[in-house]
Motif scaffolding. Structure first.
Motif, PDB file in Angstrom:
ATOM      1  N   VAL A   1     -41.209   2.191 -23.711  1.00  0.00           N
ATOM      2  CA  VAL A   1     -41.400   1.601 -22.595  1.00  0.00           C
ATOM      3  C   VAL A   1     -40.946   2.553 -21.348  1.00  0.00           C
ATOM      4  CG1 VAL A   1     -40.601  -0.385 -21.156  1.00  0.00           C
ATOM      5  CG2 VAL A   1     -41.055  -0.696 -23.461  1.00  0.00           C
ATOM      6  N   THR A   2     -41.854   2.639 -20.313  1.00  0.00           N
ATOM      7  CA  THR A   2     -41.469   3.657 -19.408  1.00  0.00           C
ATOM      8  C   THR A   2     -41.558   3.405 -18.105  1.00  0.00           C
ATOM      9  OG1 THR A   2     -43.708   4.656 -19.476  1.00  0.00           O
ATOM     10  CG2 THR A   2     -42.072   6.082 -21.104  1.00  0.00           C
ATOM     11  N   ALA A   3     -41.920   1.835 -17.958  1.00  0.00           N
ATOM     12  CA  ALA A   3     -41.717   1.482 -16.648  1.00  0.00           C
ATOM     13  C   ALA A   3     -41.725  -0.157 -16.663  1.00  0.00           C
ATOM     14  CB  ALA A   3     -42.928   1.594 -15.740  1.00  0.00           C
ATOM     15  N   ARG A   4     -40.745  -0.949 -15.850  1.00  0.00           N
ATOM     16  CA  ARG A   4     -40.535  -2.329 -15.834  1.00  0.00           C
ATOM     17  C   ARG A   4     -40.667  -2.652 -14.344  1.00  0.00           C
ATOM     18  NH1 ARG A   4     -38.949  -4.797 -20.343  1.00  0.00           N
ATOM     19  NH2 ARG A   4     -38.022  -3.381 -21.844  1.00  0.00           N
ATOM     20  N   ALA A   5     -41.215  -3.910 -14.108  1.00  0.00           N
ATOM     21  CA  ALA A   5     -41.131  -4.483 -12.969  1.00  0.00           C
ATOM     22  C   ALA A   5     -39.607  -4.947 -12.743  1.00  0.00           C
ATOM     23  CB  ALA A   5     -42.039  -5.645 -12.968  1.00  0.00           C
ATOM     24  N   ASP A   6     -39.354  -5.633 -11.526  1.00  0.00           N
ATOM     25  CA  ASP A   6     -38.000  -6.212 -11.293  1.00  0.00           C
ATOM     26  C   ASP A   6     -37.542  -7.408 -12.068  1.00  0.00           C
ATOM     27  OD1 ASP A   6     -37.569  -4.065  -9.260  1.00  0.00           O
ATOM     28  OD2 ASP A   6     -38.285  -5.510  -7.720  1.00  0.00           O
ATOM     29  N   ASP A   7     -38.544  -8.112 -12.403  1.00  0.00           N
ATOM     30  CA  ASP A   7     -38.275  -9.077 -13.491  1.00  0.00           C
ATOM     31  C   ASP A   7     -38.334  -8.888 -14.790  1.00  0.00           C
ATOM     32  OD1 ASP A   7     -41.027  -8.889 -14.146  1.00  0.00           O
ATOM     33  OD2 ASP A   7     -41.732 -10.714 -13.054  1.00  0.00           O
ATOM     34  N   GLY A   8     -38.290  -7.621 -15.194  1.00  0.00           N
ATOM     35  CA  GLY A   8     -38.126  -7.317 -16.517  1.00  0.00           C
ATOM     36  C   GLY A   8     -39.390  -6.897 -17.386  1.00  0.00           C
ATOM     37  N   THR A   9     -40.545  -7.315 -16.561  1.00  0.00           N
ATOM     38  CA  THR A   9     -41.765  -7.270 -17.327  1.00  0.00           C
ATOM     39  C   THR A   9     -42.099  -5.827 -17.436  1.00  0.00           C
ATOM     40  OG1 THR A   9     -42.832  -9.147 -16.107  1.00  0.00           O
ATOM     41  CG2 THR A   9     -44.521  -7.752 -17.153  1.00  0.00           C
ATOM     42  N   ILE A  10     -42.702  -5.529 -18.694  1.00  0.00           N
ATOM     43  CA  ILE A  10     -42.920  -4.193 -19.065  1.00  0.00           C
ATOM     44  C   ILE A  10     -44.292  -3.683 -18.478  1.00  0.00           C
ATOM     45  CG2 ILE A  10     -43.862  -2.659 -20.924  1.00  0.00           C
ATOM     46  CD1 ILE A  10     -42.271  -4.443 -22.922  1.00  0.00           C
ATOM     47  N   GLU A  11     -44.369  -2.661 -17.761  1.00  0.00           N
ATOM     48  CA  GLU A  11     -45.359  -2.110 -16.815  1.00  0.00           C
ATOM     49  C   GLU A  11     -45.941  -0.862 -17.341  1.00  0.00           C
ATOM     50  OE1 GLU A  11     -46.948  -3.515 -14.247  1.00  0.00           O
ATOM     51  OE2 GLU A  11     -45.443  -5.247 -14.018  1.00  0.00           O
ATOM     52  N   ALA A  12     -45.363  -0.125 -17.974  1.00  0.00           N
ATOM     53  CA  ALA A  12     -45.946   1.265 -18.889  1.00  0.00           C
ATOM     54  C   ALA A  12     -45.484   1.554 -20.297  1.00  0.00           C
ATOM     55  CB  ALA A  12     -45.860   2.195 -17.917  1.00  0.00           C
ATOM     56  N   VAL A  13     -46.283   1.738 -21.036  1.00  0.00           N
ATOM     57  CA  VAL A  13     -45.937   2.174 -22.235  1.00  0.00           C
ATOM     58  C   VAL A  13     -46.481   3.525 -22.497  1.00  0.00           C
ATOM     59  CG1 VAL A  13     -45.600  -0.059 -23.411  1.00  0.00           C
ATOM     60  CG2 VAL A  13     -47.955   0.955 -23.252  1.00  0.00           C
ATOM     61  N   GLU A  14     -45.949   4.482 -23.364  1.00  0.00           N
ATOM     62  CA  GLU A  14     -46.197   5.853 -23.603  1.00  0.00           C
ATOM     63  C   GLU A  14     -46.047   6.209 -24.993  1.00  0.00           C
ATOM     64  OE1 GLU A  14     -44.534   8.574 -20.910  1.00  0.00           O
ATOM     65  OE2 GLU A  14     -44.886   7.211 -19.227  1.00  0.00           O
ATOM     66  N   ASP A  15     -46.513   7.319 -25.451  1.00  0.00           N
ATOM     67  CA  ASP A  15     -46.396   8.017 -26.848  1.00  0.00           C
ATOM     68  C   ASP A  15     -45.780   9.540 -26.293  1.00  0.00           C
ATOM     69  OD1 ASP A  15     -46.032   9.524 -29.116  1.00  0.00           O
ATOM     70  OD2 ASP A  15     -47.546   8.316 -30.259  1.00  0.00           O
ATOM     71  N   PRO A  16     -44.610   9.567 -26.161  1.00  0.00           N
ATOM     72  CA  PRO A  16     -44.297  10.949 -25.426  1.00  0.00           C
ATOM     73  C   PRO A  16     -44.639  12.109 -26.403  1.00  0.00           C
ATOM     74  CG  PRO A  16     -42.461   9.657 -26.392  1.00  0.00           C
ATOM     75  CD  PRO A  16     -43.518   8.823 -26.499  1.00  0.00           C
ATOM     76  N   ALA A  17     -44.889  11.806 -27.864  1.00  0.00           N
ATOM     77  CA  ALA A  17     -45.250  13.094 -28.526  1.00  0.00           C
ATOM     78  C   ALA A  17     -46.582  13.696 -28.540  1.00  0.00           C
ATOM     79  CB  ALA A  17     -45.044  12.662 -30.065  1.00  0.00           C
ATOM     80  N   LEU A  18     -47.393  12.744 -27.796  1.00  0.00           N
ATOM     81  CA  LEU A  18     -48.762  13.299 -27.617  1.00  0.00           C
ATOM     82  C   LEU A  18     -49.135  13.888 -26.110  1.00  0.00           C
ATOM     83  CD1 LEU A  18     -50.490  10.095 -29.233  1.00  0.00           C
ATOM     84  CD2 LEU A  18     -50.064  12.281 -30.490  1.00  0.00           C
ATOM     85  N   ARG A  19     -50.142  14.462 -26.132  1.00  0.00           N
ATOM     86  CA  ARG A  19     -50.344  15.344 -24.713  1.00  0.00           C
ATOM     87  C   ARG A  19     -50.403  14.288 -23.687  1.00  0.00           C
ATOM     88  NH1 ARG A  19     -56.096  18.433 -25.380  1.00  0.00           N
ATOM     89  NH2 ARG A  19     -56.437  16.370 -26.855  1.00  0.00           N
ATOM     90  N   PHE A  20     -51.105  12.980 -23.838  1.00  0.00           N
ATOM     91  CA  PHE A  20     -51.077  11.958 -22.845  1.00  0.00           C
ATOM     92  C   PHE A  20     -51.418  10.833 -23.540  1.00  0.00           C
ATOM     93  CE2 PHE A  20     -52.443   9.615 -19.045  1.00  0.00           C
ATOM     94  CZ  PHE A  20     -51.675   9.996 -18.242  1.00  0.00           C
ATOM     95  N   ALA A  21     -50.537   9.675 -23.731  1.00  0.00           N
ATOM     96  CA  ALA A  21     -51.107   8.550 -24.197  1.00  0.00           C
ATOM     97  C   ALA A  21     -50.274   7.649 -23.304  1.00  0.00           C
ATOM     98  CB  ALA A  21     -50.653   8.579 -25.583  1.00  0.00           C
TER      99      ALA A  21
END
Length: 235
Positions: A186-206
């Motif tokens: 999880v790499t971003a959340r809204a103020d209410d805690g909702t997950i707003e972005a997910v990533e796989d940091p091991a890859l070029r861009f996911a």
């Protein structure tokens, strides 16, 4: 001139009308194509197809577009009354492409539903009725109209690096969200805690984002996708 990276974009299948015709059609808002083109890519629209993922071998990047709710059966849940009727063909086709993109280290951007499918593909689950969890409708106040709210991205994440900031004003139109991101981060959340972005940091861009960057004049997430398509593969 160097060849523009070829970017596949998944699409809707809906009953549609144009001119005198009224047929079931594979369709996609033009803003997705415009965003890819403005970022330096060449768009290729991909209708649902779960036969195989071989098309990925011809692509330099993949965008999984927004749309209807993911079938809860895909993450072992019973449908909530507010959940859309499932579209099995689209779920199957897009999950196949997402898993193939992960396996190939093919740069991947998931938009709204696309971000949720990325989490499901990596063993995650979804919140089917977000208002009952967060206690408000700020993520989708009116059907057919985008709502706006603040998102806080983690410094050093792909999202923060691409957008040059950690506090972002984003456009939203969703009543579901990622609950458990599975193997993603999880790499971003809204103020209410909702997950707003997910990533796989091991890859070029996911990267999957819950908002709709294709509707914005800011094309930097699409530019980051195209830039990653020009890098050597990690896997």
């Amino acid at each position: 001139m160097a060849r523009r990276p070829l970017v596949g974009i998944t699409c809707y299948v809906e009953q549609a009308r144009w001119g005198v015709w009224d047929f079931r059609a594979s369709l996609l808002p033009q803003v997705y194509v415009d965003s890819v083109t403005a970022a330096g890519g060449r768009a290729l629209v991909l209708p649902p197809d779960s036969t195989d993922d071989a098309v990925l071998d011809a692509l330099d990047a993949l965008v999984v577009a927004g749309g209807v709710d993911v079938d809860p059966a895909r993450y072992g849940a019973v449908p909530h009354p507010s959940t859309d009727a499932p579209q099995p063909e689209r779920d199957a086709g897009e999950l196949l492409l997402i898993s193939g993109a992960f396996a190939r280290d093919l740069p991947l951007l998931g938009v709204c539903r696309g971000a949720q499918l990325m989490a499901v593909a990596r063993g995650g689950t979804l919140i089917q009725d977000l208002p009952s969890v967060v206690g408000h409708h700020d993520h989708r106040e009116v059907l057919g109209v985008f709502s706006w709210h603040t998102v806080r991205a983690i410094p050093g994440s792909r999202v923060a690096d691409a957008l040059g900031d950690t506090d972002l004003k984003v456009n939203a139109h969703h009543h579901q969200a990622v609950d458990d991101p599975g193997e993603l981060v999880v790499t971003a959340r809204a103020d209410d805690g909702t997950i707003e972005a997910v990533e796989d940091p091991a890859l070029r861009f996911a990267v999957g984002v819950q908002w709709h960057p294709e509707m914005l004049d800011d094309r930097r997430l699409f530019t980051a996708l195209i830039d990653a398509a020009r890098l050597p593969r990690v896997l």
